[in-house]
Design a protein around this motif. Structure first.
Motif, PDB file in Angstrom:
ATOM      1  N   MET A   5       0.618   6.143  -2.678  1.00 37.95           N
ATOM      2  CA  MET A   5       0.914   5.359  -3.882  1.00 37.95           C
ATOM      3  C   MET A   5      -0.152   5.601  -4.948  1.00 37.95           C
ATOM      4  SD  MET A   5       3.707   3.737  -3.298  1.00 37.95           S
ATOM      5  CE  MET A   5       3.990   2.168  -4.066  1.00 37.95           C
ATOM      6  N   GLU A   6      -1.392   5.699  -4.511  1.00 38.95           N
ATOM      7  CA  GLU A   6      -2.478   5.971  -5.452  1.00 38.95           C
ATOM      8  C   GLU A   6      -2.257   7.340  -6.096  1.00 38.95           C
ATOM      9  OE1 GLU A   6      -5.607   3.827  -5.528  1.00 38.95           O
ATOM     10  OE2 GLU A   6      -5.537   4.804  -7.472  1.00 38.95           O
ATOM     11  N   LEU A  44      -1.955  -5.446  -4.805  1.00 34.93           N
ATOM     12  CA  LEU A  44      -2.960  -4.883  -5.711  1.00 34.93           C
ATOM     13  C   LEU A  44      -2.395  -4.710  -7.116  1.00 34.93           C
ATOM     14  CD1 LEU A  44      -5.875  -3.848  -5.642  1.00 34.93           C
ATOM     15  CD2 LEU A  44      -4.948  -1.560  -5.371  1.00 34.93           C
ATOM     16  N   ALA A  45      -1.125  -4.308  -7.186  1.00 34.01           N
ATOM     17  CA  ALA A  45      -0.483  -4.144  -8.496  1.00 34.01           C
ATOM     18  C   ALA A  45      -0.428  -5.486  -9.225  1.00 34.01           C
ATOM     19  CB  ALA A  45       0.922  -3.576  -8.315  1.00 34.01           C
ATOM     20  N   GLU A  46      -0.147  -6.556  -8.492  1.00 32.71           N
ATOM     21  CA  GLU A  46      -0.094  -7.887  -9.110  1.00 32.71           C
ATOM     22  C   GLU A  46      -1.478  -8.297  -9.623  1.00 32.71           C
ATOM     23  OE1 GLU A  46       1.226 -11.054  -6.558  1.00 32.71           O
ATOM     24  OE2 GLU A  46       1.276 -12.500  -8.203  1.00 32.71           O
ATOM     25  N   ARG A  70      -3.895  -6.357 -10.514  1.00 32.17           N
ATOM     26  CA  ARG A  70      -4.251  -5.553 -11.697  1.00 32.17           C
ATOM     27  C   ARG A  70      -3.478  -6.011 -12.935  1.00 32.17           C
ATOM     28  NH1 ARG A  70      -4.892   0.608  -9.288  1.00 32.17           N
ATOM     29  NH2 ARG A  70      -6.829   0.185  -8.208  1.00 32.17           N
ATOM     30  N   TYR A  71      -2.228  -6.390 -12.734  1.00 31.51           N
ATOM     31  CA  TYR A  71      -1.426  -6.877 -13.857  1.00 31.51           C
ATOM     32  C   TYR A  71      -2.040  -8.155 -14.418  1.00 31.51           C
ATOM     33  CZ  TYR A  71       2.552  -8.636 -16.500  1.00 31.51           C
ATOM     34  OH  TYR A  71       3.353  -9.120 -17.503  1.00 31.51           O
ATOM     35  N   GLU A 107       3.983  -2.053 -13.152  1.00 34.59           N
ATOM     36  CA  GLU A 107       4.425  -1.670 -11.805  1.00 34.59           C
ATOM     37  C   GLU A 107       4.809  -2.881 -10.964  1.00 34.59           C
ATOM     38  OE1 GLU A 107       1.495  -0.098  -9.254  1.00 34.59           O
ATOM     39  OE2 GLU A 107       2.892   0.032  -7.595  1.00 34.59           O
ATOM     40  N   GLY A 142       1.317  -1.266   4.259  1.00 42.27           N
ATOM     41  CA  GLY A 142       0.765  -0.495   3.144  1.00 42.27           C
ATOM     42  C   GLY A 142       1.476  -0.831   1.842  1.00 42.27           C
ATOM     43  N   LEU A 143       2.802  -0.926   1.911  1.00 41.87           N
ATOM     44  CA  LEU A 143       3.574  -1.255   0.696  1.00 41.87           C
ATOM     45  C   LEU A 143       3.231  -2.662   0.198  1.00 41.87           C
ATOM     46  CD1 LEU A 143       7.047   0.294   1.566  1.00 41.87           C
ATOM     47  CD2 LEU A 143       5.471   1.038  -0.227  1.00 41.87           C
ATOM     48  N   ARG A 201      -0.085   2.721  -8.211  1.00 42.64           N
ATOM     49  CA  ARG A 201      -0.776   1.602  -7.576  1.00 42.64           C
ATOM     50  C   ARG A 201      -1.443   0.741  -8.642  1.00 42.64           C
ATOM     51  NH1 ARG A 201      -5.246   2.384  -2.859  1.00 42.64           N
ATOM     52  NH2 ARG A 201      -5.696   0.192  -2.676  1.00 42.64           N
ATOM     53  N   GLY A 202      -0.669   0.227  -9.552  1.00 42.79           N
ATOM     54  CA  GLY A 202      -1.231  -0.659 -10.550  1.00 42.79           C
ATOM     55  C   GLY A 202      -1.687   0.065 -11.792  1.00 42.79           C
ATOM     56  N   VAL A 234       3.657   1.282   7.443  1.00 38.35           N
ATOM     57  CA  VAL A 234       4.248   1.562   6.119  1.00 38.35           C
ATOM     58  C   VAL A 234       4.520   0.242   5.390  1.00 38.35           C
ATOM     59  CG1 VAL A 234       6.329   2.432   4.975  1.00 38.35           C
ATOM     60  CG2 VAL A 234       5.226   3.800   6.727  1.00 38.35           C
ATOM     61  N   VAL A 258       0.213   5.404   3.242  1.00 35.94           N
ATOM     62  CA  VAL A 258       1.045   4.843   2.169  1.00 35.94           C
ATOM     63  C   VAL A 258       0.180   4.463   0.973  1.00 35.94           C
ATOM     64  CG1 VAL A 258       2.380   2.790   1.539  1.00 35.94           C
ATOM     65  CG2 VAL A 258       2.978   4.051   3.563  1.00 35.94           C
ATOM     66  N   GLU A 259      -0.960   3.846   1.241  1.00 31.36           N
ATOM     67  CA  GLU A 259      -1.843   3.450   0.123  1.00 31.36           C
ATOM     68  C   GLU A 259      -2.302   4.675  -0.667  1.00 31.36           C
ATOM     69  OE1 GLU A 259      -4.829   0.578   0.235  1.00 31.36           O
ATOM     70  OE2 GLU A 259      -3.951  -0.557   1.876  1.00 31.36           O
ATOM     71  N   THR A 278      -0.161  -2.531  -1.530  1.00 31.46           N
ATOM     72  CA  THR A 278      -0.146  -1.921  -2.860  1.00 31.46           C
ATOM     73  C   THR A 278       0.547  -2.837  -3.872  1.00 31.46           C
ATOM     74  OG1 THR A 278       1.866  -0.720  -2.312  1.00 31.46           O
ATOM     75  CG2 THR A 278      -0.190   0.472  -2.046  1.00 31.46           C
TER      76      THR A 278
END
Lengths: 153, 112
Positions: free
Chosen positions: A35-36, B96-98, B100-101, A47, B89-90, A41-42, B86, A31-32, B93
């Motif tokens: 998404m990448e 990680l998105a948070e 990076r934001y 996102e 993993g979600l 993925r950011g 899954v 999944v990672e 991600t």
């Protein structure tokens, strides 16, 4: 103590557990990577907001415009703040005694921090304007916790 | 080959009756000591309990090891593992998105 006659059965259970763990690990990593690969993925700046708050497409578009408008100014402020911090660090390393220049540099760092905070929160309020009031409150609480280290009452 | 005789003569009925009388005269205590009874009962109970437990575990094992149950278990283990993977993993991600934001919008965060 496991009786010898039941050992194969227990080994079977252990194999099933190992298989389950392997499936978990593969799915997690898969999944990672997926998404990448999708570039979600950011790499898309909004996102996190998109996935956490699920705004409609019009709101998302408006947020994207706000983000683009502020991105350069926030970047410039970050550069300036980093510069002031590095200058202060160099000053402290060079001087063995307290001097008014150090005090002045500290004031400059504080000023840069204040300007950054003002700009950041102005930006965050403008972003949250495009969310429903309830979601906007959650968004601001998340941001306050993450950026100010404060948990909202 | 001729087998040797165990007795040189036939048993005398008078001796036999004396022997029987002697055996009857010996007094055997009718009850066993209390500690012995307690120990015996304890061991009997223990063995019964263990046998019952063994039966239960054996029955469960037998049920689980039926081919269709083995297959179902394997499928369930893989599905459960994949599902949790899954989900994990979600979550990773999203986190990680948070990060990076935040990194993109908060100039106060220290950038090494």
């Amino acid at each position: 103590m496991i009786p010898a006659a039941r050992l194969p059965a227990w080994l079977g259970f252990a194999a099933v557990a190992a298989l389950s763990w392997a499936a978990f690990h593969s799915a997690h990593v898969g999944v990672e990577r997926w998404m990448e690969h999708r570039g979600r993925r950011g790499t898309n700046a909004l996102e996190w907001i998109e996935r956490s708050f699920q705004p409609d497409s019009a709101a998302l578009e408006a947020m994207r415009k706000v983000h683009e408008a502020y991105a350069k100014q926030l970047g410039d402020l970050a550069s300036q703040l980093n510069h002031e911090r590095r200058t202060l660090a160099a000053m402290v390393l060079q001087r063995d005694r307290w001097s008014p220049e150090v005090a002045a540099q500290i004031a400059r760092v504080d000023e840069a921090v204040a300007r950054s905070q003002v700009m950041t929160w102005q930006y965050l309020y403008e972003i949250s304007d495009h969310l429903s009031p309830a979601k906007a409150r959650v968004f601001r609480r998340e941001m306050a916790t993450a950026t100010l280290g404060a948990s909202a009452p | 080959m001729k087998r040797p005789r165990l007795f040189s003569r036939a048993p005398d009925p008078a001796d036999t009756s004396r022997l029987i009388a002697l055996i009857r005269s010996v007094e055997v205590p009718p009850t066993v000591p209390a500690w012995f009874s307690a120990q015996l009962l304890h061991r009997l109970r223990l063995e019964r309990t263990e046998a019952r437990r063994g039966d239960w575990a054996g029955a469960l094992l037998g049920w689980l090891l039926q081919p269709r149950h083995v297959l179902a278990g394997l499928a369930l283990a893989v599905l459960l593992g994949s599902g949790l993977g899954v989900r994990r993993g979600l979550q990773a991600t999203l986190h990680l998105a948070e990060v990076r934001y935040l990194d993109a919008i908060d100039p106060v965060l220290v950038h090494p």
